[in-house]
Design a protein around this motif. Structure first.
Motif, PDB file in Angstrom:
ATOM      1  N   PHE A 174      -6.845  -9.703  13.908  1.00 56.90           N
ATOM      2  CA  PHE A 174      -8.390 -10.561  13.627  1.00 56.90           C
ATOM      3  C   PHE A 174      -9.634 -10.174  13.885  1.00 56.90           C
ATOM      4  N   GLY A 175     -10.899  -9.815  13.412  1.00 55.12           N
ATOM      5  CA  GLY A 175     -12.463  -9.334  14.357  1.00 55.12           C
ATOM      6  C   GLY A 175     -12.280  -8.137  14.564  1.00 55.12           C
ATOM      7  N   ASP A 176     -11.609  -6.975  14.162  1.00 50.11           N
ATOM      8  CA  ASP A 176     -11.224  -5.914  14.722  1.00 50.11           C
ATOM      9  C   ASP A 176     -12.000  -4.588  14.391  1.00 50.11           C
ATOM     10  N   ALA A 177     -13.080  -4.310  14.120  1.00 50.22           N
ATOM     11  CA  ALA A 177     -13.501  -3.587  12.617  1.00 50.22           C
ATOM     12  C   ALA A 177     -13.153  -2.608  12.776  1.00 50.22           C
ATOM     13  N   ALA A 178     -13.313  -1.298  13.731  1.00 42.00           N
ATOM     14  CA  ALA A 178     -12.069  -0.646  14.781  1.00 42.00           C
ATOM     15  C   ALA A 178     -11.308  -0.264  14.070  1.00 42.00           C
ATOM     16  N   ALA A 179     -10.130  -1.279  14.161  1.00 40.78           N
ATOM     17  CA  ALA A 179      -8.757  -1.271  13.692  1.00 40.78           C
ATOM     18  C   ALA A 179      -8.587  -1.538  12.303  1.00 40.78           C
ATOM     19  N   LEU A 180      -9.871  -1.893  11.240  1.00 39.79           N
ATOM     20  CA  LEU A 180      -9.847  -1.675  10.055  1.00 39.79           C
ATOM     21  C   LEU A 180     -10.777  -0.273   9.569  1.00 39.79           C
ATOM     22  N   LYS A 181     -11.214   0.426  10.391  1.00 41.81           N
ATOM     23  CA  LYS A 181     -11.552   1.467   9.846  1.00 41.81           C
ATOM     24  C   LYS A 181     -10.635   2.018  10.769  1.00 41.81           C
ATOM     25  N   GLU A 182      -9.881   2.240  11.235  1.00 37.24           N
ATOM     26  CA  GLU A 182      -8.010   3.643  11.323  1.00 37.24           C
ATOM     27  C   GLU A 182      -7.316   3.136   9.886  1.00 37.24           C
ATOM     28  N   ALA A 183      -7.380   2.096   9.673  1.00 41.03           N
ATOM     29  CA  ALA A 183      -6.146   1.554   8.728  1.00 41.03           C
ATOM     30  C   ALA A 183      -6.082   2.378   7.528  1.00 41.03           C
ATOM     31  N   ILE A 184      -7.662   2.084   7.096  1.00 35.98           N
ATOM     32  CA  ILE A 184      -8.125   2.117   5.586  1.00 35.98           C
ATOM     33  C   ILE A 184      -7.481   4.205   5.519  1.00 35.98           C
ATOM     34  N   ASN A 185      -6.667   4.094   4.049  1.00 38.29           N
ATOM     35  CA  ASN A 185      -6.525   5.289   3.736  1.00 38.29           C
ATOM     36  C   ASN A 185      -6.722   5.589   2.590  1.00 38.29           C
ATOM     37  N   PRO A 186      -6.661   6.999   1.905  1.00 47.78           N
ATOM     38  CA  PRO A 186      -7.013   6.841   0.492  1.00 47.78           C
ATOM     39  C   PRO A 186      -5.925   5.889  -0.952  1.00 47.78           C
ATOM     40  N   ASN A 187      -4.725   5.412  -0.349  1.00 48.42           N
ATOM     41  CA  ASN A 187      -4.269   3.858  -1.476  1.00 48.42           C
ATOM     42  C   ASN A 187      -4.802   2.414  -0.363  1.00 48.42           C
ATOM     43  N   THR A 188      -5.815   2.719  -0.031  1.00 51.83           N
ATOM     44  CA  THR A 188      -6.094   1.690   0.176  1.00 51.83           C
ATOM     45  C   THR A 188      -6.925   0.996  -0.791  1.00 51.83           C
ATOM     46  N   VAL A 189      -6.604  -0.467  -1.398  1.00 53.72           N
ATOM     47  CA  VAL A 189      -7.483  -1.141  -2.639  1.00 53.72           C
ATOM     48  C   VAL A 189      -8.287  -2.282  -1.895  1.00 53.72           C
ATOM     49  N   ALA A 190      -7.669  -2.942  -0.921  1.00 47.44           N
ATOM     50  CA  ALA A 190      -8.629  -4.218  -0.811  1.00 47.44           C
ATOM     51  C   ALA A 190      -8.216  -4.563   0.461  1.00 47.44           C
ATOM     52  N   PHE A 191      -9.046  -5.226   1.236  1.00 48.12           N
ATOM     53  CA  PHE A 191      -8.705  -6.005   2.810  1.00 48.12           C
ATOM     54  C   PHE A 191      -8.875  -7.175   2.086  1.00 48.12           C
ATOM     55  N   LEU A 192      -7.963  -8.349   2.416  1.00 47.19           N
ATOM     56  CA  LEU A 192      -8.021  -9.377   2.460  1.00 47.19           C
ATOM     57  C   LEU A 192      -7.744 -10.672   3.256  1.00 47.19           C
ATOM     58  N   VAL A 193      -9.195 -11.286   3.592  1.00 47.52           N
ATOM     59  CA  VAL A 193      -9.167 -11.733   5.129  1.00 47.52           C
ATOM     60  C   VAL A 193      -9.527 -13.265   4.694  1.00 47.52           C
ATOM     61  N   GLU A 194      -9.883 -14.504   6.217  1.00 47.76           N
ATOM     62  CA  GLU A 194     -10.201 -15.356   5.853  1.00 47.76           C
ATOM     63  C   GLU A 194     -11.414 -15.060   6.693  1.00 47.76           C
ATOM     64  N   PRO A 195     -12.547 -16.026   6.133  1.00 47.00           N
ATOM     65  CA  PRO A 195     -13.564 -15.754   6.765  1.00 47.00           C
ATOM     66  C   PRO A 195     -13.597 -16.307   8.646  1.00 47.00           C
ATOM     67  N   ILE A 196     -12.487 -17.389   8.787  1.00 50.31           N
ATOM     68  CA  ILE A 196     -12.154 -18.145   9.771  1.00 50.31           C
ATOM     69  C   ILE A 196     -10.864 -18.661   9.958  1.00 50.31           C
ATOM     70  N   GLN A 197      -9.940 -18.323  10.586  1.00 46.59           N
ATOM     71  CA  GLN A 197      -9.150 -18.087  10.475  1.00 46.59           C
ATOM     72  C   GLN A 197      -8.552 -19.912  10.844  1.00 46.59           C
TER      73      GLN A 197
END
Length: 404
Positions: A174-197
């Motif tokens: 959580f809170g790591d934009a670089a990790a999100l960028k790396e995780a996205i691939n052509p089959n990624t349909v959504a990022f499900l996240v709480e604004p505050i955990q």
């Protein structure tokens, strides 16, 4: 505890599943920020039923709407139209800027509905190969208790001995934009996240995180799904927590405060693309969108705005947070929060947070621990300055005690 309280607790233990560990108080009545137990003792509610009672206990205008509608019509199922659903759609869309609305009952149902909908969008609009859709989620998330949801939880207590689980989820920090960028691939349909955990202990992401998240999702044609079931409807001092960074989600999940604590009501709010893929018979709920739920939710939203509760949450939250930070106690490791969504994290050597919650109960405050060492504080949004100060005095006295 008195004999009558012991009887209530013992009866629960005898007949009920032991899936909760409540604080030892039996509540019988509530009004505004206050609740009373069966012995007549009064407490300041600093949990608000996990933010479901944001408008205060038994708000008279929501109660009146519920009683009036209960006399007229309670349930039709979605086999027929009713005269409250269209008005609910119109009002929640106007309030939040949404294009499509799917009404459900519990927050977990809203999450499950969103998962189904973004997968369907991925296959039918984005062109993901059938059965290959991926949804990215965050470590330490809490989105509910259904089998589908606990399958992508990282909490061993939540997951243990409930598998096997459905595939299709990828977990990142959580809170790591670089990790999100790396995780996205052509089959990624959504990022499900709480604004505050929330359940994780009111964990707030770094400034600018959601701005980067929005840009990444847009650039990669990934739907940003914000679970605002706890944070939404004024809890953080804005209508939606996304507004703190000036972004808009593709899908927003609401629940809890959507009914002011009177009735289970949740909703999936989306752009036209996601919910526009659903066709008759592909998803539904017998109680979702029933006239009683819609009338209650309409009143709950109306008082939230008309009575200035969102602005009050911002003001009193700032006062509360500042007061908590002023407490000089060796037990405190960190104080954090936004609006009236607050937490005091204790040093492990200070002992379990539950002991402090029990000590607070003796002083007339009801709060709840999470993850062993964190006290959550989330009073109704109608709390006043005097009540905040009253709570701070008792919190200061309790947190400076040695309860280790």
């Amino acid at each position: 505890m008195s004999a009558s309280v012991i009887d209530f607790v013992a009866t629960e233990a005898r007949f009920g599943a032991h899936n909760y560990e409540p604080i030892g108080v039996v509540l019988a009545r509530g009004e505004g920020v206050w609740v009373w137990d069966t012995e007549g003792n009064r407490y300041l509610d600093c949990l608000s039923a996990y933010s479901a009672v944001s408008q205060g206990h038994c708000h008279p205008k929501i109660l009146a709407a519920m009683v009036e509608q209960a006399h007229r019509l309670t349930l039709t199922s979605r086999a027929f139209h009713n005269d409250q659903l269209a008005l609910f759609y119109e009002e929640v869309a106007a309030l939040t800027g949404s294009h499509k609305v799917l009404p459900m009952n519990s927050g977990a149902e809203a999450v499950e509905s969103a998962i189904k909908s973004v997968r369907k969008w991925g296959y039918e609009v984005k062109g993901v190969p059938d059965g290959q859709a991926e949804i990215i989620v965050c470590a330490n998330n809490f989105h509910g208790r259904t089998l589908g949801i606990v399958g992508f939880s990282t909490d061993p207590e939540t997951r243990g001995h409930f598998g096997p689980f459905a595939p299709g989820f990828k977990v990142i920090p959580f809170g790591d934009a670089a990790a999100l960028k790396e995780a996205i691939n052509p089959n990624t349909v959504a990022f499900l996240v709480e604004p505050i955990q929330g359940e994780a202990g009111v964990v707030i992401p770094p400034a600018g995180y959601f701005t980067e998240v929005r840009e990444l999702c847009t650039a990669n044609n990934v739907m940003l799904v914000l679970d605002e079931i706890q944070t939404g409807l004024g809890r953080t001092g804005k209508l939606l927590a996304e507004q703190h960074e000036g972004i808009e989600a593709d899908v927003t999940l609401l629940g809890k405060a959507l009914s002011g604590g009177f009735y289970p009501v949740s909703a999936v709010l989306s752009n036209n693309e996601v919910l526009g893929t659903l066709r008759p018979g592909q998803h539904g709920s017998t109680f979702g969108g029933n006239p009683l739920a819609c009338a209650v939710a309409r009143a709950a939203m109306r008082v939230l705005v008309e009575e200035g509760m969102i602005d009050n949450a911002a003001r009193q939250g700032e006062r509360f947070l500042s007061g908590l930070k002023d407490i000089r106690a060796n037990a405190i490791r960190e104080v954090r929060g936004r609006g009236l969504m607050l937490a005091v994290e204790l040093h492990p050597e200070a002992g379990r947070a539950r002991r402090y919650c029990e000590a607070l109960q003796a002083k007339g405050i009801l709060a709840k621990d999470t993850h062993e060492h964190t006290i959550r504080i989330a009073p109704p949004l109608v709390i006043t300055s005097d009540q905040v100060d009253w709570a701070l005095e008792r919190l200061a006295t309790t947190l400076t005690q040695d309860l280790s």
